[in-house]
Design an enzyme around this catalytic site. Sequence first.
Site, PDB file in Angstrom:
ATOM      1  N   ARG A 230       0.854  -1.181   0.000  1.00 20.60           N
ATOM      2  CA  ARG A 230       0.000   0.000   0.000  1.00 20.60           C
ATOM      3  C   ARG A 230       0.893   1.233   0.000  1.00 20.60           C
ATOM      4  O   ARG A 230       1.932   1.256   0.667  1.00 20.60           O
ATOM      5  CB  ARG A 230      -0.926   0.016   1.228  1.00 20.60           C
ATOM      6  CG  ARG A 230      -2.040  -1.014   1.161  1.00 20.60           C
ATOM      7  CD  ARG A 230      -3.061  -0.635   0.093  1.00 20.60           C
ATOM      8  NE  ARG A 230      -4.134  -1.621  -0.033  1.00 20.60           N
ATOM      9  CZ  ARG A 230      -4.106  -2.649  -0.862  1.00 20.60           C
ATOM     10  NH1 ARG A 230      -3.028  -2.856  -1.617  1.00 20.60           N
ATOM     11  NH2 ARG A 230      -5.128  -3.473  -0.951  1.00 20.60           N
ATOM     12  N   GLU A 259      -3.099   8.269  -5.948  1.00 20.89           N
ATOM     13  CA  GLU A 259      -3.232   7.631  -7.258  1.00 20.89           C
ATOM     14  C   GLU A 259      -4.481   8.150  -7.956  1.00 20.89           C
ATOM     15  O   GLU A 259      -5.526   8.300  -7.318  1.00 20.89           O
ATOM     16  CB  GLU A 259      -3.304   6.107  -7.105  1.00 20.89           C
ATOM     17  CG  GLU A 259      -2.075   5.483  -6.487  1.00 20.89           C
ATOM     18  CD  GLU A 259      -2.178   3.965  -6.372  1.00 20.89           C
ATOM     19  OE1 GLU A 259      -3.139   3.378  -6.914  1.00 20.89           O
ATOM     20  OE2 GLU A 259      -1.294   3.359  -5.735  1.00 20.89           O
ATOM     21  N   HIS A 278       0.241   1.009 -10.311  1.00 21.50           N
ATOM     22  CA  HIS A 278      -0.537   0.030  -9.542  1.00 21.50           C
ATOM     23  C   HIS A 278      -0.972  -1.141 -10.435  1.00 21.50           C
ATOM     24  O   HIS A 278      -2.152  -1.485 -10.504  1.00 21.50           O
ATOM     25  CB  HIS A 278      -1.769   0.696  -8.914  1.00 21.50           C
ATOM     26  CG  HIS A 278      -2.285  -0.022  -7.710  1.00 21.50           C
ATOM     27  ND1 HIS A 278      -2.892   0.620  -6.661  1.00 21.50           N
ATOM     28  CD2 HIS A 278      -2.296  -1.347  -7.377  1.00 21.50           C
ATOM     29  CE1 HIS A 278      -3.257  -0.251  -5.728  1.00 21.50           C
ATOM     30  NE2 HIS A 278      -2.902  -1.461  -6.147  1.00 21.50           N
TER      31      HIS A 278
END
Length: 316
Positions: A230, A259, A278
């Site tokens: 994370r 993000e 990601h």
Amino acid sequence: MTTPSPTPVPTLLVLDAEPLPRLGRLTGRARIEHADAATLAERLPYADVLLVWDFTSHAVREAWPGGGPRPRWVHTASAGVDHLMCPELAESDTVVTNARGVFDRPIAEYVAALVLAMAKDLPATLRLQGERTWRHRESMRVAGTRACVVGSGPIGRAIASTLEALGVTTALVGRTARPGVHGTGELDRLLAGADWVVAAAPLTDDTRGMFDARRFGLMRPSARFVNVGRGQLVVEEDLVEALTARRIAGAALDVLNDEPLAPDSALWKVPELIVSPHMSGDTIGWRDVEWWGVGGVLGVGVGGGRGAREGAQQSA
């Protein structure tokens, strides 16, 4: 003779993201409805099951505390659940399941690719190719190096086994010590001896900001850091300082605090930092529900009672 009443068709609400999930196997077995962040709160009371397909959205956390009934089952198309959990959901009787097991091997492969890329200086090779520059260099040998993988769940274990297949001696760190897993009390010592530090831990109060200036200061100047857990595990300003001051040799971030990363973010130009959007667990075809099993799990869950949902939770 009395004709039995037909079983009510349950309602599956999908928090959408593109491309949409393939739910053809549920035709005739569930009423499928769709919502986005703006309409989720008003549709939640009418759903039996919620499929959180938009796994980057915080809409569930924001909508759940509202009034009215709530779905008895929430399934997220991600390994982590921190983006949807709130006190009201955590304290409810709703079953929450995740995509456990779907992303383990892909993320492990991605970490291995990053390790090999940094060891063999592939970013510089590609840069020099773009400049049409022929510059011979020597590269690092991966076999015989040491890795510290922080996070002892399925993803962390898959990363450790994949790195070990490359000849990397790997130490796995979890919240509590057990056979094959070091406790967090040993983390500082393991960081000091690692060539590769991989963050694959879930986000909790204990792990938030765990990789800060002090922890980067414990690492070798030749060490590389990889985060596939994370974004909030890392104090990004401290990582930038460690890289800029060459306190560590390199890093790769597949998850970030914010993000998508803004075009004007300073992270794009930090020396020896690889930034990816990601994508470490996202292989071609993973969104096909027929492939990764949620269609089958939902098909069982929405057609059965609480036991079916509990079975789905165990298999997730």
